[in-house]
Design a protein around this motif. Structure first.
Motif, PDB file in Angstrom:
ATOM      1  N   MET A   1       0.806  -1.212   0.000  1.00  0.00           N
ATOM      2  CA  MET A   1       0.000   0.000   0.000  1.00  0.00           C
ATOM      3  C   MET A   1       0.845   1.271   0.000  1.00  0.00           C
ATOM      4  SD  MET A   1      -3.121  -0.974  -0.168  1.00  0.00           S
ATOM      5  CE  MET A   1      -3.962   0.556   0.193  1.00  0.00           C
ATOM      6  N   VAL A   2       1.948   1.252   0.729  1.00  0.00           N
ATOM      7  CA  VAL A   2       2.791   2.447   0.838  1.00  0.00           C
ATOM      8  C   VAL A   2       3.960   2.388  -0.151  1.00  0.00           C
ATOM      9  CG1 VAL A   2       4.126   3.920   2.388  1.00  0.00           C
ATOM     10  CG2 VAL A   2       2.160   2.651   3.273  1.00  0.00           C
ATOM     11  N   GLY A   3       4.747   1.326  -0.049  1.00  0.00           N
ATOM     12  CA  GLY A   3       5.916   1.226  -0.915  1.00  0.00           C
ATOM     13  C   GLY A   3       5.573   1.176  -2.390  1.00  0.00           C
ATOM     14  N   THR A   4       4.544   0.398  -2.751  1.00  0.00           N
ATOM     15  CA  THR A   4       4.197   0.232  -4.166  1.00  0.00           C
ATOM     16  C   THR A   4       3.130   1.222  -4.631  1.00  0.00           C
ATOM     17  OG1 THR A   4       4.757  -2.125  -4.092  1.00  0.00           O
ATOM     18  CG2 THR A   4       3.364  -1.398  -5.909  1.00  0.00           C
ATOM     19  N   TYR A   5       2.001   1.267  -3.926  1.00  0.00           N
ATOM     20  CA  TYR A   5       0.883   2.111  -4.375  1.00  0.00           C
ATOM     21  C   TYR A   5       1.244   3.594  -4.385  1.00  0.00           C
ATOM     22  CZ  TYR A   5      -3.732   4.282  -4.537  1.00  0.00           C
ATOM     23  OH  TYR A   5      -4.803   5.060  -4.882  1.00  0.00           O
ATOM     24  N   VAL A   6       1.779   4.086  -3.281  1.00  0.00           N
ATOM     25  CA  VAL A   6       2.135   5.505  -3.198  1.00  0.00           C
ATOM     26  C   VAL A   6       3.192   5.855  -4.240  1.00  0.00           C
ATOM     27  CG1 VAL A   6       3.222   7.287  -1.753  1.00  0.00           C
ATOM     28  CG2 VAL A   6       1.493   5.768  -0.776  1.00  0.00           C
ATOM     29  N   GLN A   7       4.219   5.007  -4.346  1.00  0.00           N
ATOM     30  CA  GLN A   7       5.283   5.259  -5.312  1.00  0.00           C
ATOM     31  C   GLN A   7       4.743   5.264  -6.742  1.00  0.00           C
ATOM     32  OE1 GLN A   7       8.232   6.208  -4.869  1.00  0.00           O
ATOM     33  NE2 GLN A   7       9.465   5.664  -6.639  1.00  0.00           N
ATOM     34  N   CYS A   8       3.889   4.299  -7.051  1.00  0.00           N
ATOM     35  CA  CYS A   8       3.312   4.200  -8.393  1.00  0.00           C
ATOM     36  C   CYS A   8       2.509   5.455  -8.732  1.00  0.00           C
ATOM     37  CB  CYS A   8       2.418   2.963  -8.464  1.00  0.00           C
ATOM     38  SG  CYS A   8       1.680   2.673 -10.087  1.00  0.00           S
ATOM     39  N   CYS A   9       1.696   5.913  -7.794  1.00  0.00           N
ATOM     40  CA  CYS A   9       0.864   7.095  -8.038  1.00  0.00           C
ATOM     41  C   CYS A   9       1.708   8.362  -8.183  1.00  0.00           C
ATOM     42  CB  CYS A   9      -0.153   7.265  -6.911  1.00  0.00           C
ATOM     43  SG  CYS A   9      -1.460   6.019  -6.920  1.00  0.00           S
ATOM     44  N   LEU A  10       2.770   8.485  -7.393  1.00  0.00           N
ATOM     45  CA  LEU A  10       3.630   9.663  -7.475  1.00  0.00           C
ATOM     46  C   LEU A  10       4.332   9.734  -8.831  1.00  0.00           C
ATOM     47  CD1 LEU A  10       5.261   9.751  -3.911  1.00  0.00           C
ATOM     48  CD2 LEU A  10       3.585  11.348  -4.839  1.00  0.00           C
ATOM     49  N   ILE A  11       4.835   8.590  -9.296  1.00  0.00           N
ATOM     50  CA  ILE A  11       5.508   8.556 -10.601  1.00  0.00           C
ATOM     51  C   ILE A  11       4.506   8.841 -11.721  1.00  0.00           C
ATOM     52  CG2 ILE A  11       6.741   7.094 -12.244  1.00  0.00           C
ATOM     53  CD1 ILE A  11       8.508   7.811  -9.966  1.00  0.00           C
ATOM     54  N   ALA A  12       3.329   8.206 -11.636  1.00  0.00           N
ATOM     55  CA  ALA A  12       2.316   8.401 -12.671  1.00  0.00           C
ATOM     56  C   ALA A  12       1.842   9.859 -12.710  1.00  0.00           C
ATOM     57  CB  ALA A  12       1.125   7.472 -12.421  1.00  0.00           C
ATOM     58  N   GLU A  13       1.747  10.486 -11.557  1.00  0.00           N
ATOM     59  CA  GLU A  13       1.329  11.891 -11.508  1.00  0.00           C
ATOM     60  C   GLU A  13       2.364  12.791 -12.168  1.00  0.00           C
ATOM     61  OE1 GLU A  13      -0.551  15.023  -8.256  1.00  0.00           O
ATOM     62  OE2 GLU A  13       0.830  13.476  -7.563  1.00  0.00           O
ATOM     63  N   GLU A  14       3.634  12.476 -11.937  1.00  0.00           N
ATOM     64  CA  GLU A  14       4.714  13.229 -12.587  1.00  0.00           C
ATOM     65  C   GLU A  14       4.608  13.094 -14.109  1.00  0.00           C
ATOM     66  OE1 GLU A  14       6.944  15.227 -11.484  1.00  0.00           O
ATOM     67  OE2 GLU A  14       7.741  14.633  -9.541  1.00  0.00           O
ATOM     68  N   LYS A  15       4.318  11.879 -14.582  1.00  0.00           N
ATOM     69  CA  LYS A  15       4.179  11.651 -16.018  1.00  0.00           C
ATOM     70  C   LYS A  15       2.988  12.415 -16.579  1.00  0.00           C
ATOM     71  CE  LYS A  15       4.483   7.828 -18.074  1.00  0.00           C
ATOM     72  NZ  LYS A  15       4.120   6.453 -18.468  1.00  0.00           N
ATOM     73  N   GLU A  16       1.866  12.348 -15.849  1.00  0.00           N
ATOM     74  CA  GLU A  16       0.639  12.982 -16.326  1.00  0.00           C
ATOM     75  C   GLU A  16       0.796  14.500 -16.432  1.00  0.00           C
ATOM     76  OE1 GLU A  16      -4.136  12.296 -15.576  1.00  0.00           O
ATOM     77  OE2 GLU A  16      -2.740  12.004 -13.917  1.00  0.00           O
ATOM     78  N   LYS A  17       1.564  15.076 -15.521  1.00  0.00           N
ATOM     79  CA  LYS A  17       1.784  16.526 -15.532  1.00  0.00           C
ATOM     80  C   LYS A  17       2.974  16.936 -16.398  1.00  0.00           C
ATOM     81  CE  LYS A  17      -0.049  17.320 -10.858  1.00  0.00           C
ATOM     82  NZ  LYS A  17       0.306  17.749  -9.474  1.00  0.00           N
ATOM     83  N   ASN A  18       3.645  15.923 -16.983  1.00  0.00           N
ATOM     84  CA  ASN A  18       4.823  16.154 -17.829  1.00  0.00           C
ATOM     85  C   ASN A  18       6.000  16.751 -17.054  1.00  0.00           C
ATOM     86  OD1 ASN A  18       3.946  15.152 -20.339  1.00  0.00           O
ATOM     87  ND2 ASN A  18       2.728  17.001 -20.680  1.00  0.00           N
ATOM     88  N   THR A  19       5.983  16.642 -15.719  1.00  0.00           N
ATOM     89  CA  THR A  19       7.122  17.131 -14.926  1.00  0.00           C
ATOM     90  C   THR A  19       8.243  16.093 -14.863  1.00  0.00           C
ATOM     91  OG1 THR A  19       5.961  16.386 -12.929  1.00  0.00           O
ATOM     92  CG2 THR A  19       5.780  18.711 -13.496  1.00  0.00           C
ATOM     93  N   LEU A  20       7.887  14.826 -15.084  1.00  0.00           N
ATOM     94  CA  LEU A  20       8.921  13.784 -15.096  1.00  0.00           C
ATOM     95  C   LEU A  20       9.843  13.990 -16.303  1.00  0.00           C
ATOM     96  CD1 LEU A  20      10.039  11.230 -13.754  1.00  0.00           C
ATOM     97  CD2 LEU A  20       8.511   9.886 -15.196  1.00  0.00           C
ATOM     98  N   ARG A  21       9.273  14.417 -17.417  1.00  0.00           N
ATOM     99  CA  ARG A  21      10.092  14.693 -18.611  1.00  0.00           C
ATOM    100  C   ARG A  21      11.094  15.807 -18.325  1.00  0.00           C
ATOM    101  NH1 ARG A  21       9.581  13.326 -23.761  1.00  0.00           N
ATOM    102  NH2 ARG A  21       7.561  12.368 -23.319  1.00  0.00           N
ATOM    103  N   GLY A  22      10.653  16.804 -17.534  1.00  0.00           N
ATOM    104  CA  GLY A  22      11.558  17.890 -17.149  1.00  0.00           C
ATOM    105  C   GLY A  22      12.717  17.374 -16.320  1.00  0.00           C
ATOM    106  N   LEU A  23      12.443  16.432 -15.430  1.00  0.00           N
ATOM    107  CA  LEU A  23      13.509  15.835 -14.622  1.00  0.00           C
ATOM    108  C   LEU A  23      14.486  15.056 -15.492  1.00  0.00           C
ATOM    109  CD1 LEU A  23      11.730  14.467 -11.394  1.00  0.00           C
ATOM    110  CD2 LEU A  23      13.498  16.225 -11.511  1.00  0.00           C
ATOM    111  N   MET A  24      13.934  14.338 -16.467  1.00  0.00           N
ATOM    112  CA  MET A  24      14.778  13.543 -17.364  1.00  0.00           C
ATOM    113  C   MET A  24      15.714  14.422 -18.183  1.00  0.00           C
ATOM    114  SD  MET A  24      12.062  10.719 -18.780  1.00  0.00           S
ATOM    115  CE  MET A  24      11.498   9.345 -17.772  1.00  0.00           C
ATOM    116  N   LEU A  25      15.250  15.629 -18.508  1.00  0.00           N
ATOM    117  CA  LEU A  25      16.057  16.540 -19.308  1.00  0.00           C
ATOM    118  C   LEU A  25      16.955  17.430 -18.456  1.00  0.00           C
ATOM    119  CD1 LEU A  25      13.314  17.639 -21.883  1.00  0.00           C
ATOM    120  CD2 LEU A  25      15.176  15.996 -22.237  1.00  0.00           C
ATOM    121  N   SER A  26      16.830  17.312 -17.139  1.00  0.00           N
ATOM    122  CA  SER A  26      17.640  18.124 -16.223  1.00  0.00           C
ATOM    123  C   SER A  26      19.034  17.513 -16.074  1.00  0.00           C
ATOM    124  CB  SER A  26      16.960  18.198 -14.863  1.00  0.00           C
ATOM    125  OG  SER A  26      17.048  16.951 -14.198  1.00  0.00           O
ATOM    126  N   PRO A  27      19.954  18.218 -15.412  1.00  0.00           N
ATOM    127  CA  PRO A  27      21.308  17.674 -15.203  1.00  0.00           C
ATOM    128  C   PRO A  27      21.343  16.473 -14.259  1.00  0.00           C
ATOM    129  CG  PRO A  27      21.284  20.069 -14.951  1.00  0.00           C
ATOM    130  CD  PRO A  27      19.863  19.629 -14.994  1.00  0.00           C
TER     131      PRO A  27
END
Length: 235
Positions: free
Chosen positions: A60-86
């Protein structure tokens, strides 16, 4: 490029703010605590009972929370910004996993306190719990990278919650259905087996096989996660 704790800390703080604002995700951390309190009132004092709560915390915490946080980053396109960062892959994945890791360990500690679980050798159990948490967080990261939205992530993570929370009970049918013996090598079952050995007086040398199997799961999940992450970077 050298590893930067400053970048990791910045990612951690951003995740904490996102997590605290998302009540639909943050509320799930209380479920294992409620179950642990109920188990304590019911007088449940078996290893299976204690680790039902601990494995639920992982899922519930390790998998579910982590999965939702990553998916939210993808949905908001902020994960792409991290990937392009230094920031390097290790810094991004480490920073994105740090909050889930801290929450998982804290909830497990309070769940054990509420259910009055006192392992015979706390050092062995603590190392096993830390190692197992890396597996579940890795699964959460992998599923989050695959999911296209937060809504989808909350669905694809359900089988993981079911399998790794209550899947250990399938072992009782292993003698009748030999094909189910493969379940004995699952990380949640290995963790319970390790805890039972510890209660019987086992030392580190006696549980090396359990540590080895859990470690293999961790390595496989980490390799898959890094592979998918790098693929997303190229995309």
């Amino acid at each position: 490029m050298t590893f930067s704790w400053k970048r990791v800390n910045a990612i951690f703080q951003k995740d904490y703010k996102d997590f605290s604002r998302n009540m639909a995700v943050s509320i799930v951390i209380f479920l294992p605590l409620i179950m642990a309190a109920l188990y304590s009132r019911m007088g449940v004092d078996s290893i299976q009972g204690h680790f039902m709560t601990i494995n639920m915390t992982f899922a519930m915490v390790g998998t579910y929370v982590q999965c939702c946080l990553i998916a939210e980053e993808k949905e908001k396109n902020t994960l792409r910004g991290l990937m392009l960062s230094p920031a390097s892959t290790l810094e991004i994945l480490g920073g994105k996993s740090l909050l889930s890791f801290v929450l998982t360990i804290v909830i497990i500690f309070f769940s054990a306190f509420l259910s009055e679980y006192k392992p015979a050798n706390i050092a062995i159990v603590a190392v096993a719990i830390i190692l197992s948490s890396l597996f579940y967080i890795g699964i959460g990261t992998l599923l989050g990278l695959v999911a296209r939205s937060v809504m989808e992530s909350s669905v694809i993570v359900l089988p993981v919650i079911g399998i790794f929370s209550v899947g250990s009970f399938v072992t009782v049918w292993a003698e009748k259905y030999p094909i189910l013996k493969v379940v004995e090598y699952m990380p949640n079952v290995q963790l319970i087996d390790l805890a039972e050995k510890v209660e019987a007086g086992a030392g580190f040398a006696d549980v090396l096989s359990n540590f080895g199997i859990i470690s293999v799961w961790v390595v496989v999940v980490c390799l898959l996660t890094v592979s998918v992450f790098k693929k997303r970077m190229m995309d």
